[in-house]
Design an enzyme around this catalytic site. Structure first.
Site, PDB file in Angstrom:
ATOM      1  N   VAL A  97      50.153  48.847   1.743  1.00 31.26           N
ATOM      2  CA  VAL A  97      49.917  49.729   0.815  1.00 31.26           C
ATOM      3  C   VAL A  97      50.312  51.132   1.195  1.00 31.26           C
ATOM      4  O   VAL A  97      50.257  51.304   2.520  1.00 31.26           O
ATOM      5  CB  VAL A  97      48.491  49.923   0.262  1.00 31.26           C
ATOM      6  CG1 VAL A  97      47.971  48.540  -0.725  1.00 31.26           C
ATOM      7  CG2 VAL A  97      47.507  50.269   1.210  1.00 31.26           C
ATOM      8  N   SER A  98      50.810  52.055   0.376  1.00 28.84           N
ATOM      9  CA  SER A  98      51.290  53.180   0.955  1.00 28.84           C
ATOM     10  C   SER A  98      50.305  54.284   1.267  1.00 28.84           C
ATOM     11  O   SER A  98      50.690  55.251   1.949  1.00 28.84           O
ATOM     12  CB  SER A  98      52.310  53.935  -0.131  1.00 28.84           C
ATOM     13  OG  SER A  98      51.501  54.004  -1.586  1.00 28.84           O
TER      14      SER A  98
END
Length: 220
Positions: free
Chosen positions: A13-14
């Site tokens: 995930v960022s």
């Protein structure tokens, strides 16, 4: 009975937001289920909370090392953007291509589907790397020819000295190892260079001697 192939899972995930943590858990659960449906033995799961444009991701780097060291057959991701975005994505795909690791994407319901441009770029990268290797080997051979012309005899460089444990310890030029390492050579590249100079040593031996040298320096 056919041996079950091995795989790893990579989730990303960022950001580090709490809402993203649930996304990581969901990716992991879905990918575990998907890999088992494809009859793969999942050996390890790697995660990152990091931008896909950056290749300096702890989970990604650990995964690439694990794949190379354990001969992993396949990698499962939610989609190819989990591996990276932009140039980072192509760099990771190229490394996975070198280890002959199949990449499965849940979004593609099978192997990652690359467009024509991506496929062409990976082919170009492979060709460039092969020619870089050929040029590197050519430089080693040229250097050896010049050395021999000036009286260098590589057969005189291989010597063993007794080891109290009963094994023969190979003599290697530690100064050359340190010099090449400082120039950014990998241990594999150093071993290859030393072989060109007449020292039949493995990557593991080069790494061990370098570590011993560093420990001696630290102890002084």
């Amino acid at each position: 009975m056919t041996k079950q192939q091995t795989a790893v899972i990579y989730c990303r995930v960022s950001t580090d937001k709490e809402t993203q943590s649930s996304s990581l858990e969901r990716q992991q659960e879905e990918l575990l289920r998907y890999a088992k449906e494809q009859n793969y033995d999942v050996r390890c799961i790697f995660q990152d909370k990091h931008s896909g444009y950056d290749v300096e991701r702890e989970g990604l780097l650990e995964m690439l090392d694990f794949i190379k060291e354990n001969g992993i057959h396949a990698l499962f991701v939610q989609d190819e953007t989990r591996l990276g975005r932009g140039n980072a994505r192509m760099a990771v795909l190229h490394l996975l291509q070198k280890t002959e690791t199949d990449v499965f994407s849940m979004r593609d319901a099978g192997p990652v589907q690359l467009n024509e441009m991506d496929t062409m770029l990976l082919e170009i990268l492979a060709i460039v790397e092969e020619y870089q290797r050929k040029i590197h080997n050519a430089k080693i051979r040229r250097g050896m020819r010049r050395a021999v012309e000036n009286g260098y005899r590589p057969e005189h460089n291989l010597s063993n000295r007794g080891n109290p444990n009963g094994q023969e310890r190979k003599e290697v030029p530690i100064e050359e190892i340190v010099k090449l390492r400082n120039r950014g050579f990998t241990f594999e590249e150093i071993a290859m260079t030393l072989k060109g100079l007449g020292f039949e040593v493995s990557k593991a031996t080069v790494h061990r001697r370098y570590q011993e040298h560093q420990e001696r320096l630290a102890g002084n």
